[in-house]
Design a protein around this motif. Structure first.
Motif, PDB file in Angstrom:
ATOM      1  N   GLU A  30      34.458  31.508  60.129  1.00 42.10           N
ATOM      2  CA  GLU A  30      33.946  30.979  58.863  1.00 42.10           C
ATOM      3  C   GLU A  30      32.955  29.836  59.055  1.00 42.10           C
ATOM      4  N   PRO A  36      38.454  23.545  64.311  1.00 48.12           N
ATOM      5  CA  PRO A  36      39.426  24.607  64.040  1.00 48.12           C
ATOM      6  C   PRO A  36      40.871  24.183  64.280  1.00 48.12           C
ATOM      7  N   GLU A  54      40.012  33.033  62.957  1.00 45.51           N
ATOM      8  CA  GLU A  54      39.527  33.328  61.586  1.00 45.51           C
ATOM      9  C   GLU A  54      38.673  32.164  61.065  1.00 45.51           C
ATOM     10  N   TYR A  55      39.202  30.945  61.294  1.00 40.84           N
ATOM     11  CA  TYR A  55      38.516  29.751  60.817  1.00 40.84           C
ATOM     12  C   TYR A  55      37.160  29.594  61.499  1.00 40.84           C
ATOM     13  N   SER A  56      37.154  29.813  62.840  1.00 42.00           N
ATOM     14  CA  SER A  56      35.913  29.681  63.596  1.00 42.00           C
ATOM     15  C   SER A  56      34.832  30.612  63.072  1.00 42.00           C
ATOM     16  N   ALA A 109      42.034  21.733  61.657  1.00 45.34           N
ATOM     17  CA  ALA A 109      42.068  22.377  60.346  1.00 45.34           C
ATOM     18  C   ALA A 109      43.310  23.257  60.191  1.00 45.34           C
ATOM     19  N   ILE A 110      43.601  24.054  61.214  1.00 49.20           N
ATOM     20  CA  ILE A 110      44.751  24.963  61.126  1.00 49.20           C
ATOM     21  C   ILE A 110      46.050  24.165  61.050  1.00 49.20           C
ATOM     22  N   ALA A 166      31.596  22.090  59.662  1.00 44.45           N
ATOM     23  CA  ALA A 166      32.878  22.272  58.982  1.00 44.45           C
ATOM     24  C   ALA A 166      33.440  20.928  58.582  1.00 44.45           C
ATOM     25  N   LYS A 223      44.755  32.214  63.404  1.00 45.71           N
ATOM     26  CA  LYS A 223      44.159  31.461  62.289  1.00 45.71           C
ATOM     27  C   LYS A 223      42.921  30.685  62.743  1.00 45.71           C
ATOM     28  N   GLN A 224      42.994  30.174  63.982  1.00 42.32           N
ATOM     29  CA  GLN A 224      41.833  29.422  64.494  1.00 42.32           C
ATOM     30  C   GLN A 224      40.614  30.318  64.632  1.00 42.32           C
TER      31      GLN A 224
END
Lengths: 514, 74
Positions: free
Chosen positions: A465, A430, A461-463, A433-434, A426, A458-459
């Motif tokens: 991805e 995470p 969700e990001y993870s 990023a969030i 990434a 949100k973390q």
């Protein structure tokens, strides 16, 4: 008319040759032994295969009581391959450089280049001989030619050095310009000015060991590559290192019989899935490479990055691996430096590169910015992008941002990027990023519980991805490889990629960020 | 002899596992820092008596800050 050979002259020659081989006077030879050091010819016997020797200048300045002018220059063999050696004799005027010393040294440097053989420096010298400086300092043919030649040979033939004594002032650049510097604990020193000079110039009071000792250079300055307890071990390291090197840049590095890795735990157990947990990267390296083949470089300096030579199915590779146990495995100015130097070394001698990525990124903060983290990081990136040897990167776990690129990420055109199932590629982690994406919204949330819930959601969700299968689905990596198939996959791929002839640069030089 | 355990990078202090007066073994974890999203256990490099702890949970350290002082048992 034939003349009778003069029997006396032959006898005299034998005596002189024998005497010259002994080196300096008996009391200095004894002093050398008493201080726990080997005599120069004993060092050579341990370094070289028995038998084959071609020596130059043995009788240089013998008539003036300076046998060989304090240096032995000889061609011998190591594991059957020709090598050139320049070895100071400390028993002759403390191994200092006189005008014939410099002639002999530069001559052997020229020979090494002409015949395309590695050059080994066994250094044990108090530096330049001050009472001979006027004839050997300032002119076009003078001591400085030694450094000029070191640079001329760099990257053409391997230049190795073992430091067995002091290496003061200008002579400190001899080890510094070599590819490999082996230092003996409590014995080797290198410094520009002695403690006495430092005190005169600046008032600093410091011991020689603190100023330029082997341990200091191996842990703090980064000058030393391998720290060893004694001379015998130092000579063994030189032989081992040479096994990874071609004789010159135009040759191929030797391939030896393959050995399976040492018994190890499954890689899935070695590498924890939780990305913020440190693990033993040395254990992972050992699980991938041939047993006993790993030769670590600069093991005690900038330890957050592991660098060293190893073999996979008998083929030598240069390994760079992020070590999460030290400074979280983050890249710092010194570790970036260490990486760039190692990549240049491997690329120069056609040794393919293996990157094991577990990289949270380059360090952030004002301290490292002041130390020039951008400059040093750019240097590492430059070295990696410029390397034309086969490169394989393995996403072991974290592969974040600029650190991922510097560790030979896909955009830097490696031969392949492989991913273990634990890979987390990434732009950033995470949490960071969030915070970055939703900074304004988070600031506006007064309720801390609400903020925490939002961040968690949100973390995750990001993870999802940054999941390895998303990256594979995007075709951003060549393959996802289960841990226990990694070694076999690497062996096959290195075999394939090493078929490609290495590219050549077509420019004078890049403008290196240093 | 007093031995200082020093932070080798800037970090947040996540957990403090020892307090003053504790006896520790070499290799025992004193504090867990958190930096660049990584947990960084700080271990005692010598055995001895912890005479001071210079950090608290939720605080932060800079490179070179003293985390704890250990009086070495001779």
């Amino acid at each position: 008319m034939d003349t009778q050979p003069d029997a006396d002259v032959n006898k005299v020659a034998d005596e002189k040759l024998q005497a010259a081989r002994l080196g300096g006077p008996e009391k200095y030879r004894q002093r050398q032994l008493d201080s726990g050091k080997l005599l120069v010819r004993d060092r050579l016997e341990r370094l070289l295969d028995p038998g084959f020797r071609v020596e130059d200048g043995l009788l240089a300045r013998f008539e003036q009581g300076l046998p060989g002018d304090a240096v032995v220059t000889v061609i011998g063999k190591i594991a059957g391959r020709t090598v050139c050696v320049i070895a100071n004799d400390f028993t002759v005027k403390a191994g200092t450089w006189g005008h014939k010393t410099f002639e002999k040294i530069t001559r052997m440097q020229d020979v090494a280049l002409e015949i395309g053989a590695p050059l080994i420096y066994l250094i044990d010298s108090a530096g330049a001989r001050i009472d001979e400086q006027f004839e050997s300092y300032a002119g076009r043919r003078a001591w400085g030619n030694i450094f000029f030649n070191l640079v001329k040979l760099s990257g053409k033939v391997p230049q190795l050095c073992a430091l067995f004594g002091p290496s003061p002032a200008g002579s400190a650049y001899v080890p510094a310009l070599c590819d490999l510097i082996v230092m003996v604990e409590g014995q080797s020193t290198a410094y520009i000015g002695s403690p006495r000079m430092a005190e005169m110039a600046t008032g600093e009071k410091v011991t020689l060991e603190e100023m330029g000792g082997a341990r200091m250079h191996s842990t703090t300055s980064g000058l030393g590559d391998v720290l060893v307890p004694d001379e015998v071990e130092a000579l063994a390291v030189l032989r081992r290192y040479l096994e990874f090197m071609p004789s010159s840049w135009q040759g191929d590095p030797p391939v030896v019989a393959a050995r399976p890795p040492a018994p190890h735990r499954p890689i899935a157990e070695i590498v924890p899935e939780r990305e913020n947990l440190a693990f033993n990267m040395h254990e992972l390296v050992a699980a991938i490479v041939d047993e006993g083949s790993f030769l670590e470089m600069k093991a005690l300096w900038a330890r957050e990055l592991i660098t060293g030579f190893a073999r996979i199915e008998g083929r030598g590779v240069g390994v760079l691996a992020n070590n999460s146990r030290i400074k979280a495995g983050v890249l710092f100015p010194d570790s970036s430096d260490k990486a760039a130097r190692f990549v240049w070394l491997c690329n120069a001698f056609g040794i393919p590169l293996l990157f094991l990525q577990d990289i949270p990124g380059f360090m952030v903060g004002s301290a490292v910015e002041k130390q020039g983290i951008i400059r040093h990081g750019a240097k590492m990136l430059f070295a990696v992008c410029e390397a034309t040897v086969p490169r394989i990167a393995v996403m072991v776990r974290k592969a974040y941002g600029g650190g991922y690129l510097a560790m030979s990420g896909s955009p830097t055109a490696p031969s392949a990027v492989l991913a273990l199932p634990t890979a987390r590629p990434a732009l950033m982690g995470p949490a960071a990023a969030i915070n970055a994406i939703h900074a304004k919204r988070l600031e506006a949330m007064a309720d801390l519980d609400e903020r925490r819930r939002f961040v968690m959601e949100k973390q995750s969700e990001y993870s999802a991805e940054v999941d390895v299968f998303q990256v594979a689905s995007d075709n951003s990596v060549e393959a996802v490889v289960p841990g226990d198939e990694l070694r076999a996959e690497l062996a096959s791929r290195f075999e394939i990629y090493c078929r490609r002839p290495a590219g050549r640069q077509e420019r004078r030089n890049g403008v290196y960020p240093v | 002899m007093a031995h200082e355990v020093v932070a080798d990078m800037a970090a947040n202090v996540w957990k403090v596992l020892v307090s003053e007066g504790a006896n520790v073994e070499a290799g025992e974890t004193l504090v867990i820092l958190e930096s660049m999203k990584m947990e960084i256990p700080i271990d005692a490099d010598v055995a001895g008596l912890v005479t001071s702890v210079g950090v608290e949970e939720g605080g932060s350290v800079q490179e070179g800050d003293v985390i704890a002082v250990i009086a070495v048992v001779e």
